[in-house]
Design an enzyme around this catalytic site. Structure first.
Site, PDB file in Angstrom:
ATOM      1  N   GLU A 158      10.441  -5.265 -61.966  1.00 16.65           N
ATOM      2  CA  GLU A 158       9.220  -4.972 -61.642  1.00 16.65           C
ATOM      3  C   GLU A 158       8.253  -6.082 -62.470  1.00 16.65           C
ATOM      4  O   GLU A 158       7.019  -6.242 -61.909  1.00 16.65           O
ATOM      5  CB  GLU A 158       9.026  -3.591 -62.056  1.00 16.65           C
ATOM      6  CG  GLU A 158       9.573  -2.549 -61.251  1.00 16.65           C
ATOM      7  CD  GLU A 158       9.097  -2.393 -59.746  1.00 16.65           C
ATOM      8  OE1 GLU A 158       8.265  -3.065 -59.474  1.00 16.65           O
ATOM      9  OE2 GLU A 158       9.616  -1.537 -59.128  1.00 16.65           O
ATOM     10  N   ARG A 162       5.276  -8.155 -60.359  1.00 15.20           N
ATOM     11  CA  ARG A 162       4.124  -7.520 -60.528  1.00 15.20           C
ATOM     12  C   ARG A 162       3.035  -8.289 -61.337  1.00 15.20           C
ATOM     13  O   ARG A 162       2.076  -8.958 -61.032  1.00 15.20           O
ATOM     14  CB  ARG A 162       3.994  -5.852 -60.774  1.00 15.20           C
ATOM     15  CG  ARG A 162       4.491  -5.378 -59.899  1.00 15.20           C
ATOM     16  CD  ARG A 162       4.369  -3.902 -60.133  1.00 15.20           C
ATOM     17  NE  ARG A 162       5.184  -2.722 -59.610  1.00 15.20           N
ATOM     18  CZ  ARG A 162       5.064  -1.583 -59.198  1.00 15.20           C
ATOM     19  NH1 ARG A 162       3.714  -1.139 -59.503  1.00 15.20           N
ATOM     20  NH2 ARG A 162       5.880  -0.844 -58.611  1.00 15.20           N
ATOM     21  N   ASP A 290      16.799  -4.078 -50.288  1.00 14.55           N
ATOM     22  CA  ASP A 290      15.978  -4.619 -49.352  1.00 14.55           C
ATOM     23  C   ASP A 290      15.355  -6.307 -49.888  1.00 14.55           C
ATOM     24  O   ASP A 290      15.573  -6.919 -48.719  1.00 14.55           O
ATOM     25  CB  ASP A 290      14.602  -3.811 -49.300  1.00 14.55           C
ATOM     26  CG  ASP A 290      14.133  -3.326 -50.871  1.00 14.55           C
ATOM     27  OD1 ASP A 290      14.685  -3.850 -51.654  1.00 14.55           O
ATOM     28  OD2 ASP A 290      13.126  -2.794 -50.718  1.00 14.55           O
ATOM     29  N   GLU A 441       4.688  -1.502 -46.602  1.00 18.93           N
ATOM     30  CA  GLU A 441       5.774  -2.100 -45.864  1.00 18.93           C
ATOM     31  C   GLU A 441       5.575  -2.335 -44.439  1.00 18.93           C
ATOM     32  O   GLU A 441       5.621  -3.386 -43.616  1.00 18.93           O
ATOM     33  CB  GLU A 441       7.191  -1.698 -45.967  1.00 18.93           C
ATOM     34  CG  GLU A 441       7.873  -1.792 -47.441  1.00 18.93           C
ATOM     35  CD  GLU A 441       7.442  -1.008 -48.519  1.00 18.93           C
ATOM     36  OE1 GLU A 441       7.341  -1.263 -49.753  1.00 18.93           O
ATOM     37  OE2 GLU A 441       6.739   0.065 -48.303  1.00 18.93           O
ATOM     38  N   THR A 536       7.388 -10.594 -52.999  1.00 19.11           N
ATOM     39  CA  THR A 536       7.723  -9.031 -52.556  1.00 19.11           C
ATOM     40  C   THR A 536       6.547  -8.229 -53.044  1.00 19.11           C
ATOM     41  O   THR A 536       6.563  -7.025 -52.453  1.00 19.11           O
ATOM     42  CB  THR A 536       9.119  -8.447 -52.932  1.00 19.11           C
ATOM     43  OG1 THR A 536       9.448  -7.271 -52.162  1.00 19.11           O
ATOM     44  CG2 THR A 536       9.064  -8.059 -54.274  1.00 19.11           C
TER      45      THR A 536
END
Length: 641
Positions: A158, A162, A290, A441, A536
């Site tokens: 994360e 980010r 994913d 998404e 992502t």
């Protein structure tokens, strides 16, 4: 203005040059004709004129053509308005805090000091939407208040996608070294997570010590998706700094994953960092699985490394073979889950997270070109056409996960598709899965599909979803100084829905960004799919014509599509215990341009020889604290109450 001077009128505008000097006789004739009409005829003419004028106003301002540039500009600007409403409320009541609760208008940090969770994640959205004043304030906070030098455990994945991703994309778009300096500081903190036996990053890392920390659950295993979704960021950091070690660490992860020999390119969702062996057999494109597949494709697009294209194509073939199913009665394509691995019965459960794959399939087929152009190339194949078909079908399914939901018209977190021939609905929703976290998404895939196909229906679907978010997630309570703001929902099937007091940073960094891009026709070329690759978290990075550093490993033989094992050519890793490393951490980036200075040359050479960044001795890291992943679990748990 050019003027024409006459004896009668001095300085009349040029367009008066040919004006008749005497038209009184024409006016008289018109008046005579009007008087000759009956009262009824006059009323009919007035009515027609009024109707034409009224219709013109409606067409221009209320019901413009769906193909009109004006309507999409207006809708793009409406998305910007919603972003600024959320942003303004956050800056007034939670500025600098990592977590924001819009209902109670309270913010808090995940550790003792802020990590920039919301501000850094939103930098490139501010740039995209030309929010100049807001960007100046955010940049000042990043330059003067953001500091990662404190004793706190962060989630490796994360924080990379980010924070590191947000800083790097801000530098890419602005070429401002303030963002690159902070990115390098953070990269040096995170790199210790890769110091495992096989180079698979540990789930967490301590910012002070730089020491990687195994997961406190799942018997210490790392999420496969998380371990393999840090490569774009560290490779771009390597390219910017010239430090090959970042590249090597990122590559080593992928080498170890390939050594694990996933059957038909499909990976179980857990992997042990020290042995690179998969734990369990669960295979899915939802949570923890994913973005592994996403980054196979995007690493190839970023740096043209053929090994990742081979792995991606193998995975797509495996997805088509093992995971694709169709619902009844409307034949909606979905991607199921293999709870006990290949060969076990397929579960019809599908996370909303899977909806990224529609855009992935379209990007994989065209590499960002529009379909009309890509399909005429000599390289276009039946396989690529099948990928486009999968892209369209899955994206349609994900739209229906919104459109078909009674109550709000918003998608739940998870649905279960029906394949019974006697079924009436295509899916049902379990009570524990009815929450909506404003995930990106589906609108992400709508963006890719619109840009690649040009089909306006994807814009219309996106607008429908956006309007439902505005209608049902808006919070209007608060004092006179409150802005409208938007929050997560507990139950999308209720009207009005119950709310969760939480705004995820991806609402600003991804969801609203993809919607803005979906409706925008005037973006900077750096945002174009042909020039950039999105991580992502929707942070754009540039593409390279060739990799700035060698891949470092390769697969022998060519992919045949049958999932057979590939022979490997492996370089033995050069690992040394973290505890034995006592050299000071890498010096931060200078304020000018990021280049190795003469003072740091010796340190840089030592780093390359060691094969890893040195980490200073520090006290044992504290137990895992409030991290991004635990916050998500807390939110979901709250939603299930």
């Amino acid at each position: 203005m050019s003027t024409w001077k006459s004896k009668q009128n001095v300085g009349l505008p040029l367009y008066y040059k040919d004006k008749p000097q005497n038209n009184s006789s024409q006016i008289s004739r018109v008046r005579g004709l009007w008087r000759a009409l009956s009262k009824t005829q006059r009323l009919v003419i007035k009515g027609v004129v009024f109707f034409v004028a009224f219709y013109a106003l409606l067409s221009r301002y209320v019901f413009p053509s769906k193909n009109s540039t004006d309507i999409w500009t207006a809708r793009r600007n409406r998305v910007k308005d919603v972003f600024l409403e959320s942003w303004s409320d956050y800056t007034r009541h939670g500025w600098g805090k990592d977590v924001y609760r819009p209902v109670s208008q309270q913010g808090r940090n995940m550790g003792r000091f802020p990590l920039g969770w919301i501000i850094v994640d939103s930098l490139d959205t501010l740039m995209l939407m030309n929010c100049e004043e807001e960007l100046r304030e955010a940049r000042s906070w990043v330059a003067n208040e953001l500091n990662y030098d404190f004793d706190y455990n962060v989630n490796t994945f994360e924080t990379t996608i980010r924070m590191l991703g947000g800083l790097l994309s801000a530098h890419y778009l602005s070429e401002d070294d303030v963002y690159l300096e902070q990115a390098t500081k953070l990269g040096n903190k995170l790199i210790g997570a890769f110091d495992s036996g096989k180079g698979i990053p540990y789930a967490s890392v301590n910012l002070k010590s730089g020491k990687g920390i195994p997961s406190h659950v799942d018997r210490g295993a790392s999420s496969t998706a998380e371990a393999t979704t840090v490569q774009l960021e560290f490779k771009y950091l390597a390219q910017l700094t010239g430090e090959e070690l970042y590249w090597q660490k990122a590559e080593r992860v992928m080498q170890s994953l390939n050594e694990a020999n996933p059957q038909d390119g499909l990976v179980p969702i857990y992997i042990q960092p020290d042995t690179a062996t998969f734990q369990g057999k669960i295979i899915r494109l939802g949570s923890r699985g994913d973005s592994y597949y996403e980054y196979l494709l995007k690493q190839y697009i970023q740096s043209r490394e053929q090994v990742y294209l081979e792995m991606y194509l193998e995975a797509v073939a495996g997805i088509r073979k093992h995971l694709v199913r169709y619902s009844t009665p409307n034949h909606l394509m979905f991607l199921g889950e293999l709870d006990r691995g290949i060969g076990s019965p397929l579960s019809n459960k599908m996370d909303h997270l899977v909806c990224f794959a529609g855009g992935m399939f379209a990007l994989g087929a065209t590499e960002g070109l529009d379909y009309e152009t890509a399909s005429k190339l000599s390289t276009w194949t039946e396989e690529k056409e099948q990928q486009m078909t999968m892209a369209k079908e899955l994206t349609h399914t994900c739209y229906r996960m919104y459109h078909d939901v009674p109550g709000t018209g918003l998608s739940p977190e998870i649905v279960v598709f029906k394949t019974d021939v006697n079924g009436k609905d295509d899916f049902f929703i379990k009570n524990a899965d009815k929450h909506n976290l404003q995930r990106p998404e589906t609108v992400e895939s709508l963006y890719y599909l619109y840009k690649i196909t040009g089909d306006i229906k994807y814009r219309e679907w996106g607008w429908e979803i956006f309007e439902n978010w505005v209608k049902y997630t808006k919070v209007t309570t608060g004092g006179k100084d409150s802005f409208p703001r938007y929050t997560s929902l507990k139950d999308v099937t209720m009207d009005p829905p119950r709310m969760i007091d939480n705004m995820e940073s991806f609402w600003l960094s991804e969801t609203l960004k993809y919607l803005y891009l979906l409706f925008d026709d005037e973006t900077d070329p750096k945002w174009d799919l042909e020039n950039s690759v999105f991580n992502t978290e929707a942070h754009p990075f540039p593409r390279y014509s060739k990799p700035p550093f060698p891949t470092g490993w390769r697969r022998q033989g060519e992919f045949e599509g049958d999932g057979s094992k590939q022979e490997q050519e492996i370089e033995e890793p050069k690992e040394k215990p973290v505890a034995e490393q006592v050299v000071e951490p890498v010096v931060d980036v200078p304020e000018a341009k990021l280049k190795a200075s003469q003072d740091n040359a010796a340190v840089a050479d030592a780093i390359k020889q060691k094969g890893e960044l040195p980490v200073a001795k520090q006290p044992v890291a504290k137990p895992l604290n409030e991290q991004a992943d635990s916050i998500k679990e807390e939110i979901v748990a709250e939603a299930q109450v």
